[in-house]
Design a protein around this motif. Structure first.
Motif, PDB file in Angstrom:
ATOM      1  N   SER A 133       1.003  -1.321  -0.107  1.00 17.34           N
ATOM      2  CA  SER A 133       0.107   0.079   0.030  1.00 17.34           C
ATOM      3  C   SER A 133       0.857   1.376  -0.182  1.00 17.34           C
ATOM      4  O   SER A 133       2.064   1.223   0.239  1.00 17.34           O
ATOM      5  N   ASP A 134       0.150   2.306  -0.266  1.00 16.23           N
ATOM      6  CA  ASP A 134       1.113   3.796  -0.582  1.00 16.23           C
ATOM      7  C   ASP A 134       0.376   4.730   0.642  1.00 16.23           C
ATOM      8  O   ASP A 134      -0.974   4.983   0.139  1.00 16.23           O
ATOM      9  N   GLY A 135       1.003   5.230   1.338  1.00 16.26           N
ATOM     10  CA  GLY A 135       0.439   6.279   2.170  1.00 16.26           C
ATOM     11  C   GLY A 135      -0.017   5.901   3.613  1.00 16.26           C
ATOM     12  O   GLY A 135       0.360   6.307   4.664  1.00 16.26           O
ATOM     13  N   VAL A 188       1.814   3.098   8.775  1.00  9.64           N
ATOM     14  CA  VAL A 188       2.220   1.498   8.387  1.00  9.64           C
ATOM     15  C   VAL A 188       1.455   1.126   7.137  1.00  9.64           C
ATOM     16  O   VAL A 188       0.537   1.435   6.837  1.00  9.64           O
ATOM     17  N   LYS A 189       2.230   0.656   6.253  1.00 12.17           N
ATOM     18  CA  LYS A 189       1.900   0.212   5.094  1.00 12.17           C
ATOM     19  C   LYS A 189       1.377  -1.316   5.162  1.00 12.17           C
ATOM     20  O   LYS A 189       2.300  -2.178   5.798  1.00 12.17           O
ATOM     21  N   SER A 190       0.314  -1.877   4.578  1.00 10.81           N
ATOM     22  CA  SER A 190       0.123  -3.297   4.489  1.00 10.81           C
ATOM     23  C   SER A 190       0.737  -3.897   3.257  1.00 10.81           C
ATOM     24  O   SER A 190       1.269  -3.222   2.006  1.00 10.81           O
ATOM     25  N   PHE A 191       0.839  -5.194   3.088  1.00 10.26           N
ATOM     26  CA  PHE A 191       1.216  -5.964   1.789  1.00 10.26           C
ATOM     27  C   PHE A 191       0.619  -7.175   1.696  1.00 10.26           C
ATOM     28  O   PHE A 191       0.145  -7.943   2.517  1.00 10.26           O
ATOM     29  N   ILE A 192       0.678  -7.578   0.493  1.00  9.31           N
ATOM     30  CA  ILE A 192       0.188  -8.905  -0.100  1.00  9.31           C
ATOM     31  C   ILE A 192       1.272  -9.646  -0.954  1.00  9.31           C
ATOM     32  O   ILE A 192       1.531  -8.911  -1.803  1.00  9.31           O
TER      33      ILE A 192
END
Length: 206
Positions: A74-76, A183-187
């Motif tokens: 994710s961004d931002g 915090v950025k999420s990721f997949i």
């Protein structure tokens, strides 16, 4: 004799009609497969990931097998809106998400990454935006309690996941995002399991 032949013909027609109705009412067994890897049903040109970091993996890369563990990030903030469109109507039986490989943190980079902990799934809401997520009721919802969980698999039961033209996956938050909104999420992988929906009208006409 002629009347007898007509009566026999009418009986045969009725019998065939009843057999066709019986076949239509019988369960049609279709093999559920990964729609990206095993079919051409996903409309690749229309799929998109909103609020994603363009320097990281793309939507299509995480829909594929991804053995090298590329990461969509994710961004931002931690939110992601993943939109998947289908060329034909599909029935979805399962949805799998994997997030076991964190993005590489570059030296001097203070970015914090967190696994998704609230994920919502919307059926046939392909035109929705982030602003619509609270107003629209999801077809399914996942809330994680264990930060060490490497993946999640949802069984898609009920009518909400039948004959879909699109699927939206909304990552609402990630572990740590409540304390830190940066915090950025990721997949690493998004797998959609299902099959093309049966067109009962076409079956009946045939």
């Amino acid at each position: 004799m002629e009347g007898f032949d007509n009566e026999s013909a009418n009986t045969d027609v009725m019998r065939q009609h009843q057999l066709r109705k019986a076949n239509l009412s019988a369960p049609q067994r279709m093999e559920a497969v990964d729609l990206m890897m095993c079919t051409d049903l996903i409309d690749r040109a229309r799929c998109e990931a909103l609020n994603s970091d363009h320097e990281q993996a793309t939507m299509l890369e995480i829909l594929q097998a991804n053995p090298s563990d590329k990461v969509l990030v994710s961004d931002g903030d931690s939110q992601l809106l993943l939109k998947i469109f289908f060329k034909e109507r599909v029935d979805i039986t399962r949805i799998k998400l994997r997030f076991d490989k964190h993005p590489e943190v570059k030296e001097g980079d203070d970015v914090v990454y967190g696994k998704p902990n609230v994920i919502k799934f919307y059926a046939d809401k392909g035109d929705m935006t982030f602003d619509d997520c609270e107003a629209c009721k999801p077809a399914d919802e996942y809330r994680a309690s264990d930060e060490n969980t490497p993946e999640v698999e949802r069984t898609c039961a009920g009518r909400y996941f039948r004959r879909l033209e699109s699927l939206v996956v909304f990552v609402e938050s990630a572990f740590g995002s409540e304390e830190d909104d940066q915090v950025k999420s990721f997949i690493n992988r998004l797998s959609i399991i299902g099959h093309q929906a049966i067109d009962y009208h076409a079956v009946y006409k045939s």
